[in-house]
Design a protein around this motif. Structure first.
Motif, PDB file in Angstrom:
ATOM      1  N   VAL A 189      39.145  58.630  44.232  1.00  0.00           N
ATOM      2  CA  VAL A 189      39.535  57.298  44.813  1.00  0.00           C
ATOM      3  C   VAL A 189      38.477  56.415  43.863  1.00  0.00           C
ATOM      4  CG1 VAL A 189      38.604  55.594  46.596  1.00  0.00           C
ATOM      5  CG2 VAL A 189      39.872  57.973  46.980  1.00  0.00           C
ATOM      6  N   ALA A 190      37.096  56.747  43.807  1.00  0.00           N
ATOM      7  CA  ALA A 190      36.321  55.833  42.764  1.00  0.00           C
ATOM      8  C   ALA A 190      36.874  55.545  41.436  1.00  0.00           C
ATOM      9  CB  ALA A 190      34.777  56.264  42.875  1.00  0.00           C
ATOM     10  N   VAL A 191      37.407  56.497  40.851  1.00  0.00           N
ATOM     11  CA  VAL A 191      37.981  56.486  39.439  1.00  0.00           C
ATOM     12  C   VAL A 191      39.209  55.366  39.503  1.00  0.00           C
ATOM     13  CG1 VAL A 191      39.233  57.544  37.634  1.00  0.00           C
ATOM     14  CG2 VAL A 191      36.846  58.474  38.344  1.00  0.00           C
ATOM     15  N   VAL A 192      40.110  55.833  40.511  1.00  0.00           N
ATOM     16  CA  VAL A 192      41.289  54.929  40.611  1.00  0.00           C
ATOM     17  C   VAL A 192      40.785  53.388  41.097  1.00  0.00           C
ATOM     18  CG1 VAL A 192      43.135  54.352  42.158  1.00  0.00           C
ATOM     19  CG2 VAL A 192      42.728  56.692  41.279  1.00  0.00           C
ATOM     20  N   VAL A 193      39.834  53.170  41.696  1.00  0.00           N
ATOM     21  CA  VAL A 193      39.434  51.885  42.083  1.00  0.00           C
ATOM     22  C   VAL A 193      38.652  51.309  40.662  1.00  0.00           C
ATOM     23  CG1 VAL A 193      37.471  50.447  43.036  1.00  0.00           C
ATOM     24  CG2 VAL A 193      39.035  52.100  44.309  1.00  0.00           C
ATOM     25  N   GLN A 194      37.892  52.012  39.799  1.00  0.00           N
ATOM     26  CA  GLN A 194      37.468  51.400  38.436  1.00  0.00           C
ATOM     27  C   GLN A 194      38.354  51.115  37.627  1.00  0.00           C
ATOM     28  OE1 GLN A 194      34.069  50.883  37.579  1.00  0.00           O
ATOM     29  NE2 GLN A 194      35.234  49.597  36.394  1.00  0.00           N
ATOM     30  N   LEU A 195      39.533  52.027  37.435  1.00  0.00           N
ATOM     31  CA  LEU A 195      40.664  51.631  36.625  1.00  0.00           C
ATOM     32  C   LEU A 195      41.465  50.570  36.915  1.00  0.00           C
ATOM     33  CD1 LEU A 195      42.015  55.317  36.017  1.00  0.00           C
ATOM     34  CD2 LEU A 195      40.884  53.896  34.225  1.00  0.00           C
ATOM     35  N   ARG A 196      41.480  50.176  38.326  1.00  0.00           N
ATOM     36  CA  ARG A 196      42.231  49.316  38.831  1.00  0.00           C
ATOM     37  C   ARG A 196      41.483  47.926  38.638  1.00  0.00           C
ATOM     38  NH1 ARG A 196      46.462  49.675  43.368  1.00  0.00           N
ATOM     39  NH2 ARG A 196      46.250  47.533  43.282  1.00  0.00           N
ATOM     40  N   SER A 197      40.062  48.240  38.877  1.00  0.00           N
ATOM     41  CA  SER A 197      39.429  46.899  38.468  1.00  0.00           C
ATOM     42  C   SER A 197      39.498  46.261  37.132  1.00  0.00           C
ATOM     43  CB  SER A 197      37.925  47.213  38.921  1.00  0.00           C
ATOM     44  OG  SER A 197      36.909  46.265  38.451  1.00  0.00           O
ATOM     45  N   TRP A 198      39.463  47.312  36.383  1.00  0.00           N
ATOM     46  CA  TRP A 198      39.553  46.953  34.802  1.00  0.00           C
ATOM     47  C   TRP A 198      40.968  46.253  34.595  1.00  0.00           C
ATOM     48  CZ3 TRP A 198      37.695  52.259  32.611  1.00  0.00           C
ATOM     49  CH2 TRP A 198      36.207  52.173  32.577  1.00  0.00           C
ATOM     50  N   GLY A 199      41.804  46.889  35.190  1.00  0.00           N
ATOM     51  CA  GLY A 199      43.282  46.386  35.023  1.00  0.00           C
ATOM     52  C   GLY A 199      43.557  45.097  35.503  1.00  0.00           C
ATOM     53  N   SER A 200      42.650  44.711  36.764  1.00  0.00           N
ATOM     54  CA  SER A 200      42.740  43.241  37.427  1.00  0.00           C
ATOM     55  C   SER A 200      42.033  42.330  36.366  1.00  0.00           C
ATOM     56  CB  SER A 200      42.261  43.432  38.727  1.00  0.00           C
ATOM     57  OG  SER A 200      40.970  43.759  38.762  1.00  0.00           O
ATOM     58  N   ASP A 201      41.022  42.902  35.699  1.00  0.00           N
ATOM     59  CA  ASP A 201      40.148  42.076  34.924  1.00  0.00           C
ATOM     60  C   ASP A 201      40.778  41.833  33.433  1.00  0.00           C
ATOM     61  OD1 ASP A 201      38.259  41.205  36.684  1.00  0.00           O
ATOM     62  OD2 ASP A 201      36.836  42.765  36.175  1.00  0.00           O
ATOM     63  N   GLY A 202      41.946  42.444  33.194  1.00  0.00           N
ATOM     64  CA  GLY A 202      42.830  42.225  31.927  1.00  0.00           C
ATOM     65  C   GLY A 202      42.667  43.372  31.030  1.00  0.00           C
ATOM     66  N   GLY A 203      42.050  44.504  31.521  1.00  0.00           N
ATOM     67  CA  GLY A 203      42.049  45.809  30.826  1.00  0.00           C
ATOM     68  C   GLY A 203      40.717  46.050  30.491  1.00  0.00           C
ATOM     69  N   TYR A 204      40.445  47.338  30.042  1.00  0.00           N
ATOM     70  CA  TYR A 204      39.039  47.974  29.921  1.00  0.00           C
ATOM     71  C   TYR A 204      38.735  46.923  28.408  1.00  0.00           C
ATOM     72  CZ  TYR A 204      35.461  50.673  27.976  1.00  0.00           C
ATOM     73  OH  TYR A 204      34.215  51.108  27.681  1.00  0.00           O
ATOM     74  N   GLU A 205      39.558  46.926  27.364  1.00  0.00           N
ATOM     75  CA  GLU A 205      39.292  46.214  26.144  1.00  0.00           C
ATOM     76  C   GLU A 205      38.600  44.924  26.379  1.00  0.00           C
ATOM     77  OE1 GLU A 205      42.260  47.536  26.523  1.00  0.00           O
ATOM     78  OE2 GLU A 205      42.005  49.340  25.191  1.00  0.00           O
ATOM     79  N   ARG A 206      39.362  44.023  27.542  1.00  0.00           N
ATOM     80  CA  ARG A 206      38.837  42.650  27.649  1.00  0.00           C
ATOM     81  C   ARG A 206      37.594  42.601  28.556  1.00  0.00           C
ATOM     82  NH1 ARG A 206      42.712  37.832  29.647  1.00  0.00           N
ATOM     83  NH2 ARG A 206      43.303  37.991  27.326  1.00  0.00           N
ATOM     84  N   VAL A 207      37.462  43.661  29.241  1.00  0.00           N
ATOM     85  CA  VAL A 207      36.214  43.632  30.179  1.00  0.00           C
ATOM     86  C   VAL A 207      34.800  44.053  29.168  1.00  0.00           C
ATOM     87  CG1 VAL A 207      34.910  45.281  31.784  1.00  0.00           C
ATOM     88  CG2 VAL A 207      36.995  44.541  32.254  1.00  0.00           C
ATOM     89  N   VAL A 208      35.074  44.767  28.078  1.00  0.00           N
ATOM     90  CA  VAL A 208      34.157  45.143  27.062  1.00  0.00           C
ATOM     91  C   VAL A 208      33.804  43.745  26.348  1.00  0.00           C
ATOM     92  CG1 VAL A 208      33.498  46.429  24.915  1.00  0.00           C
ATOM     93  CG2 VAL A 208      34.540  47.504  27.290  1.00  0.00           C
ATOM     94  N   LEU A 209      34.714  43.198  25.949  1.00  0.00           N
ATOM     95  CA  LEU A 209      34.554  41.894  25.176  1.00  0.00           C
ATOM     96  C   LEU A 209      34.065  40.790  25.813  1.00  0.00           C
ATOM     97  CD1 LEU A 209      35.748  40.330  22.733  1.00  0.00           C
ATOM     98  CD2 LEU A 209      37.770  39.831  23.763  1.00  0.00           C
TER      99      LEU A 209
END
Length: 170
Positions: A54-74
Motif C-alpha cells: 500500500v505504501a509503495v502504491v501511495v508513493q507512486l500515486r503521490s509522484w504521479g499527482s505531482d507530475g511524475g517522479y522526474e518533476r518531483v526531483v526537479l
C-alpha cells in the motif's frame, strides 16, 4: 524513469508502510491476545507485506499527482539550489513551489502529533508490552523526525523562494 534514489525512496516507503501496518494490526490484536514472537510472525508479517504494498502504491500515486517522479526531483533540486533555471515559465514553477510550501503545516502537525503520542504510548506500556510500545514509539519518532528533517525545511525554503523571489540561471 525512476533512478536509484527513487528506488531507495520506494524502499523507505515500503519499510515505513510495513512498520505502520504491523504495529497497527498487532496493536489491535493485542487487545485480545498477548504479544508474542509467534503473534508477530503470524499476524504481523502478512500485515507488513500488505502495508509495504500500500505504501509503495501511495508513493507512486503521490509522484504521479505531482507530475511524475522526474518533476518531483526537479522541484527538489530547485529548492536545494534555491534557483530556477532560466527559461522555466512562472506558470510552471510557481505552482510547483506553492505545493511544496503548502506542506509546512502538515509537517508541523506530524511533529506535534509525535510529541504528544510518544509519552502517551510510553504510559500505556503495561497494556501493550515492551515490544509493541517500542515499535510504536519508533513509528512516532520516524514520523516526527522525517517531518522535522525533510518536510519542514523544504517547505520553508519553498515558501521563502516564493516570498523573496528566486535566482535564475542559464
Amino acid at each position: 524513469m525512476i533512478d536509484e534514489a527513487g528506488r531507495m525512496r520506494l524502499l523507505g516507503s515500503a519499510v515505513a508502510g510495513a512498520a505502520f501496518a504491523t504495529v497497527l494490526v498487532v496493536l489491535i490484536v493485542s487487545s485480545w491476545l498477548a504479544v508474542t514472537p509467534g503473534l508477530l510472525v503470524s499476524v504481523g508479517l502478512p500485515s507488513a507485506v500488505a502495508g509495504a504494498a500500500v505504501a509503495v502504491v501511495v508513493q507512486l500515486r503521490s509522484w504521479g499527482s505531482d507530475g511524475g517522479y522526474e518533476r518531483v526531483v526537479l522541484v527538489e533540486r530547485w529548492i536545494t539550489e534555491r534557483e530556477i533555471p532560466l527559461g522555466v515559465p512562472a506558470e510552471m514553477w510557481v505552482p510547483m513551489l506553492q505545493a511544496q510550501a503548502g506542506r509546512l503545516e502538515a509537517g508541523w502537525g506530524k511533529v506535534v502529533m509525535s510529541v504528544f503520542w510518544i509519552p502517551m504510548t510510553w504510559s500505556m506500556r503495561d497494556q501493550h508490552g515492551t515490544l509493541l510500545t517500542l515499535l510504536l514509539i519508533g513509528l512516532w519518532v520516524g514520523l516526527g523526525g522525517w517531518s522535522a528533517v525533510w518536510v519542514i525545511p523544504r517547505a520553508r525554503t519553498a515558501r521563502s523562494m516564493l516570498r523573496q523571489g528566486v535566482a535564475t540561471r542559464d
